[in-house]
Each structure stands twice: as structure tokens, then as C-alpha cells.
Design an enzyme around this catalytic site. Structure first.
Site, PDB file in Angstrom:
ATOM      1  N   GLU A   1       0.827  -1.205   0.000  1.00 60.28           N
ATOM      2  CA  GLU A   1       0.000   0.000   0.000  1.00 60.28           C
ATOM      3  C   GLU A   1       0.862   1.256   0.000  1.00 60.28           C
ATOM      4  OE1 GLU A   1      -2.234  -0.882   3.505  1.00 60.28           O
ATOM      5  OE2 GLU A   1      -0.737  -0.060   4.862  1.00 60.28           O
TER       6      GLU A   1
ATOM      7  N   ARG B   1      -2.488  -7.994  13.354  1.00 67.62           N
ATOM      8  CA  ARG B   1      -2.368  -6.985  14.409  1.00 67.62           C
ATOM      9  C   ARG B   1      -1.301  -7.440  15.409  1.00 67.62           C
ATOM     10  NH1 ARG B   1      -7.532  -6.979  16.066  1.00 67.62           N
ATOM     11  NH2 ARG B   1      -8.181  -5.671  14.336  1.00 67.62           N
TER      12      ARG B   1
END
Length: 326
Positions: free
Chosen positions: A122, A200
Site C-alpha cells: 500500500e 495486528r
């Protein structure tokens, strides 16, 4: 079949534990009764959240349906041959009213093996930044998996992470494997592969409304992390008015920034790809095939492969992120 034209999509709003109000107050996008909005998904082919056309004859049709129907006319032959009926990019706006969790995304190989999915590379463009805002990207020193684990298990993970001071206009490219988090006070445009897989690592011991901590993916992250140290994490570019300025090129997308005070034209005939505009400031009108399509800050528009040239008309100026696949 209807002829393709510049396509706008209905915004998908997401409330998040760390979300805020800037989607409404800065980008002027109404997220209704949600308590906050951490993310908007502007153009998405993710199966659980596929975008729906908001303008013109194709209004109400999903991006997935368009891709099945129009194939390479929508995205380009090379793109369609590679990605098939999956739209390859996901475009978001992100408002961090608090720090996001420290996280990492798998690369294509690992994501395919574990999730039958694409990986997640990204980039971020910082639209607005509160004074003193920071973010984390990568490590601040060479580390190994063992060093990382030792720091993680001893509660000292933050000691080895690279923290960057951030101002509006900053750009960060985040290849899959790079540990990162968006810091409090940042409003960001994100361009990424079509994937919603996040591992996470640490969530600052936050709890939700029911007192529960969010799930961590400690083991899954180990094989996904790129442990290398890099001397530069911020993307260097020289802003220029009334000129296309290159920001990022990778196998998954190329992004330029166009900061214009005057009208201009674009010739996309040599490009075997769709083009996405993300308007991060100002407003303009796209003229294509004799029709006009207004675009303002906080909006995105998809130009199908069949559109070879456009006029971008403006009186107030605009700043857009222009993305495609080379």
C-alpha cells in the site's frame, strides 16, 4: 451493453475504535449516524464490501458485475489477464483520531498460501496532519526475528520501531511485510492491493465498549515481517505545480500527483489499464466523450480503459492522486 464512462461509486463508511470526525468536517462526507468514521472505502472489489456505481446509466451495478460484463474494456487486457474478475486496487480515506494498531500485511505468496488472497502492499498520502502527528513505518535499526521477539515479549517493541514526524503532503510507500501504524491526528488517502488481511501485532492494550481487547496475530505476523532496516522510509518527491509528479511505482500500482491551478488534458491511449483519480484538494470537471463529470475533494472516479483521453477543467485548481497499473 452500455458504453463505459467515468464511474463514481457509493462510499462505504466504517466506524473504528480509533476513528474520528474529519471524514465529515474536512472531506465533507456524511457518515450519518455512525459515532465516528475511521475509514471510507471509495473503490473496492473486496468480496465483503464491493463498490456500487453511484452515477449514470450503470448506477446500482456492482464493480464485480461490471468486471464480469466488460472485462478488459474496464481494466485493460494485461490487467484482466492477470487479475481476472477481481478488481486489483482498493482506495480508502483514513481518519486516525487515535493511533491505529501496530500491524503488518503478508505478501502475495504468504497470503495465497494462508488465505487464498492477494497480499497487501500500500501507499499513504497525508491529506491533513495535526501539529506533532507521527506514524510508524519499519525498524529504526537492523533486527532479526529473535531480536524482534525478545523486544516484543519484554514489552519493548516500540524501542526498535521507526517513528516519523508527518506533515500534509508526505508520502509513504509500504510494501507487504513492513511493520507500520498510522498515528493520531492524520487524515490519509490510501491506495493498496485488493486485500483486507491485517496481522495486528500490538493494540496499546485498548478495549472495546464491552471491555474486550482486540485479537492479536502474534504468531501469524512472524513469517510476514520484513526484518530489514532501511535508511529511508518516506518517499522523496519534489512538488511542482501544473505538472504530473511521479510518486510510486510497484508491480501493483503506479501513482502520480497532479497539483494544478489550471485546466489540462490527459492522453491515456498508450496505457493498458484503468485509471483512478483520488481528489485530495480542490475540484474539477472531467470532460470525456462530450459529457461532463464533476469531481470534488474527497471523491474518487474510475476511468475505464476504453476512455483514451480526457479534459480536466478547473477554475479553483485541484490536487489529485492518479493511479493505474503499468
Amino acid at each position: 451493453m452500455s458504453a463505459l464512462y467515468p464511474l463514481k461509486f457509493k462510499t462505504i463508511y466504517k466506524d473504528k475504535i480509533w476513528g474520528g470526525q474529519k471524514i465529515k468536517t474536512y472531506l465533507h462526507k456524511d457518515f450519518g449516524s455512525l459515532p465516528n468514521c475511521g475509514e471510507t472505502w471509495e473503490i473496492s472489489g473486496v468480496k465483503s464490501d464491493v463498490s456500487v456505481v453511484a452515477n449514470g446509466e450503470l448506477e446500482g451495478e456492482s464493480l464485480a458485475d461490471l468486471l464480469e460484463k466488460y472485462k478488459d474494456q474496464l481494466v485493460g487486457k494485461k490487467v484482466y489477464d492477470h487479475f481476472g474478475n477481481i478488481f486489483p486496487l482498493l482506495i480508502k480515506f483514513i481518519d486516525a483520531n487515535d493511533d491505529l494498531s501496530i500491524q503488518v500485511h503478508p505478501n502475495d505468496e504468504l497470503a495465497k498460501k494462508r488465505h487464498n488472497s492477494f497480499g497487501k502492499t500500500e501507499m499513504w498520502y497525508v491529506i491533513e496532519a495535526d501539529k506533532g502527528s507521527t506514524l510508524i513505518t519499519g525498524f529504526n535499526q537492523p533486527v532479526t526475528e529473535q531480536i524482534y521477539l525478545d523486544k516484543f515479549n519484554n514489552g519493548h517493541l516500540m524501542d526498535i520501531l521507526n517513528r516519523e514526524n508527518v506533515t500534509a503532503g508526505d508520502v509513504f510507500f509500504l510494501p507487504a511485510g513492513r511493520v507500520h501504524t498510522i498515528g493520531k491526528g492524520l487524515l490519509i488517502a490510501e491506495i493498496q492491493q485488493t486485500s483486507d488481511i491485517t496481522y495486528r501485532i500490538y493494540d496499546f492494550d485498548r478495549v472495546d465498549d464491552n471491555g474486550n481487547k482486540r485479537e492479536l496475530h502474534t504468531e501469524e505476523a512472524l513469517a510476514a515481517i520484513d526484518y530489514h532496516f532501511y535508511p529511508e522510509y518516506k518517499t522523496k518527491y519534489q512538488p511542482e505545480k501544473n505538472k504530473d509528479v511521479h510518486l510510486v511505482t510497484c508491480p501493483y500500482f503506479t501513482t502520480n500527483i497532479m497539483d494544478f491551478t489550471e485546466s489540462t488534458s490527459k492522453d491515456y491511449s498508450g496505457l493498458d489499464s484503468f485509471v483512478i483519480h483520488v481528489c485530495v484538494a480542490g475540484d474539477y470537471v472531467i470532460e470525456a466523450d462530450g459529457k461532463q463529470y464533476p469531481v470534488k475533494m474527497g471523491e474518487c472516479i474510475l476511468l475505464p480503459k476504453t476512455i483514451n483521453s480526457v479534459e480536466l477543467k478547473t477554475t479553483n485548481g485541484f490536487k489529485i492522486l492518479e493511479s493505474y497499473i503499468e
